[in-house]
Scaffold this active site. Structure first.
Site, PDB file in Angstrom:
ATOM      1  N   CYS A  32       3.147  -5.099   6.653  1.00  0.00           N
ATOM      2  CA  CYS A  32       2.771  -4.759   5.280  1.00  0.00           C
ATOM      3  C   CYS A  32       3.947  -4.150   4.539  1.00  0.00           C
ATOM      4  O   CYS A  32       4.965  -3.801   5.119  1.00  0.00           O
ATOM      5  CB  CYS A  32       1.608  -3.777   5.277  1.00  0.00           C
ATOM      6  SG  CYS A  32       0.059  -4.587   5.660  1.00  0.00           S
TER       7      CYS A  32
ATOM      8  N   HIS B  18       0.823  -1.211   0.000  1.00  0.00           N
ATOM      9  CA  HIS B  18       0.000   0.000   0.000  1.00  0.00           C
ATOM     10  C   HIS B  18       0.855   1.259   0.000  1.00  0.00           C
ATOM     11  O   HIS B  18       2.073   1.206   0.163  1.00  0.00           O
ATOM     12  CB  HIS B  18      -0.945  -0.015   1.207  1.00  0.00           C
ATOM     13  CG  HIS B  18      -0.252  -0.025   2.535  1.00  0.00           C
ATOM     14  ND1 HIS B  18       0.224   1.123   3.144  1.00  0.00           N
ATOM     15  CD2 HIS B  18       0.046  -1.050   3.374  1.00  0.00           C
ATOM     16  CE1 HIS B  18       0.781   0.787   4.293  1.00  0.00           C
ATOM     17  NE2 HIS B  18       0.691  -0.523   4.465  1.00  0.00           N
TER      18      HIS B  18
END
Lengths: 321, 209
Positions: free
Chosen positions: B175, B159
């Site tokens: 992440c 992301h």
């Protein structure tokens, strides 16, 4: 090498859908494996058989077990890559006992061991298996700051991975290295990424394999195979103490792969049986075949046409009466 | 969810890493202070973490993503033995896992919903218990690529980030974060279903740098 590949290929054998081989008019059926060198060889045979003998052959995708069953019944005429001693059990069943299948006497030697990128070998001096037990050298392979180097030794599902763990334990580098198990694509992508940034890396490997053409890879030297020193107890045989009961501080034994064909071919097309018995591919050629199909993504049939044209004298030599 | 944790941990930890200098082919220590100073001065991350086309020899197909958490690079394989390389930030304890996944879905300016533990201890997060709408302050940034294993969401995402200077550091919580410009670029180039290989070295081993 053999244990691993045999496992993978047995899986393939049981999962590959066999196409109908009875509904076409081709003179011969070649079983086509789904790994790249086997696929290339199947097509090279198809092109050569047409050129030399005017025979139409179909290269039909199928797994090894199904191919052997087909060779046995005569539905399949040729298998381009049979790995020994991996498939010794099939050879005993069909070649020795039933006498329905023949194995070409010419084998392509296959190698298995531990490899290093050229940076690991040249800059950090990791060239022999004993270098993996030298913490000063393996510090260069430490990627997580715990003082131990990391190395990929194979996929979790390969039986060869267990044997690499035994070898690491026997040689002693299990103490200086953390042994990683991951699918082959992860291990190979790690080599690609290490090479892209000039980072050292050591990993379990086998040849023929495209990694040798993609990158400058060094095979670590080690004592040659010695059956007397190769004592392997698998976890399936002794779940609690397989590692302590095993010992293998020597290199792997050399494997070979051969062309197999239905014995009936000797009568139906003796010229083809003779041709197959003479084919002598080299390990470097197998790497080139895999590279062309797997990395360059060349069409297997077009690649085969070019290969046969480029090696015309040799192919003619195999076909001589 | 894992991305949400990034916001809190990024305040608390000073992560050290290294930056690759392609000119000298050397790796130089890079930490949180250096990263922040560099970004303030240059308005961008060091050269090695900027998007660039690099030589990348691989048997993987063009369109495959390879994530090297240890060196803080994400490669998008291109034809002709090249790749587009982007700088990434990863978890302070490493990515936490390795293996082969795929892009299951993507989202533009995704909503961020903080995990319940975070809502309980952090009043700022509590405000967004029902979801923070996408936008420039949203911790997921401009795009999110959701990583699936088969048909199951792994909870890990690639992301964007509202904190671009953290690229190259180990500050999030599992992440993969990229600059908003880079994640928009990557998002425009990939297809849902793309193969993603997460390498096992270093950061993937739960250790961090």
């Amino acid at each position: 090498m053999t244990a691993r590949r045999s496992f993978r290929r047995l899986i393939l054998a049981t999962t590959t859908v066999m196409l109908s081989v009875g509904a076409h008019a081709a003179d011969l059926v070649i079983a086509m494996p789904n790994w790249s060198s086997g696929e290339a060889t199947a097509n090279i045979l198809k092109v050569s058989l047409k050129k030399e003998f005017g025979l139409d052959a179909d290269a039909v995708p199928m797994g090894t077990l199904i191919a052997f069953a087909g060779l046995n019944t005569g539905e399949v005429d040729i298998h381009p890559e049979v790995w020994l001693p991996n498939l010794d059990n099939l050879v005993k069943k069909y070649v020795t006992d039933a006498g329905t299948v023949a194995i070409s006497p010419m084998g392509v030697p296959a190698w298995q061991g531990i490899c290093a990128t050229s940076v690991a070998a040249d800059k950090y001096g990791i060239k022999n298996i004993s270098d993996l037990s030298d913490p000063k050298k393996t510090a260069s392979l430490d990627t997580d700051g715990d003082g131990k180097g990391e190395m990929w030794i194979g996929a979790e599902t390969w039986s060869s991975t267990t044997i690499e763990r035994i070898r690491a334990n026997s040689y002693g580098y299990a103490r200086t290295m953390r042994l990683l198990e991951m699918p082959e694509d992860v291990g190979m992508a790690a080599v690609d990424a290490a090479e892209a940034t000039d980072r050292p890396m050591v990993f379990g490997c086998y040849a023929p394999h495209v990694v040798f053409k993609l990158h400058d890879i060094v095979r670590l030297t080690e004592p040659p195979f010695d059956a007397a020193k190769w004592k392997i107890v698998l976890p399936s045989e002794d779940p609690s103490s397989w590692l302590s009961k095993s010992s293998a501080a020597v290199g792997w034994d050399t494997a070979h792969y051969h062309i197999a064909y239905a014995n009936a071919l000797r009568e139906k097309h003796p010229e083809v049986a003779r041709f197959l018995d003479r084919i002598d591919f080299k390990p470097e050629e197998a790497i080139d075949m895999s590279y062309a199909l797997q990395v360059e993504r060349q069409d297997p049939y077009k690649f085969a046409e070019q290969w046969v044209a480029k090696n015309e004298d040799r192919v003619n030599g195999w076909a001589k009466p | 969810m894992a991305a949400g944790l990034a916001v809190s941990v990024s305040i608390a930890f000073a992560a050290g890493t290294q930056v690759y200098n392609p000119q000298t082919r050397q790796w130089i220590d890079y930490d949180r202070t250096k990263a922040y100073k560099y970004y303030k001065l240059h308005k961008q991350v060091p050269e090695s973490f900027r998007k660039q086309v690099v030589k990348f020899r691989t048997a993987e197909r063009p369109g495959t993503i390879i994530i090297d958490g240890n060196q803080h690079f994400l490669y998008l394989v291109q034809p002709g033995q090249q790749a587009i390389r982007y700088g990434i930030g990863v978890g302070r304890d490493g990515f936490g896992w390795a293996g082969i996944v795929r892009i299951g879905r993507t989202a533009e300016w995704p909503t961020w919903t903080p995990p319940s533990e975070m809502v309980a201890r952090d009043t700022k997060a509590a405000k967004w218990a029902n979801g923070m709408p996408g936008g420039p302050d949203n911790p997921l940034g401009a795009r999110a690529l959701y990583l699936y294993e088969g048909d199951n969401d792994t909870i890990y995402r690639i992301h964007g980030t509202p904190e671009p200077w953290t690229i190259g550091l180990d500050v999030s919580s599992g992440c993969i974060r990229m600059n908003n410009d880079d994640i928009v670029d990557l998002h425009s180039r990939i297809e849902v279903g793309a193969k993603v290989i997460v390498l096992m070295q270093g950061a993937a081993l739960y250790k961090g740098v």
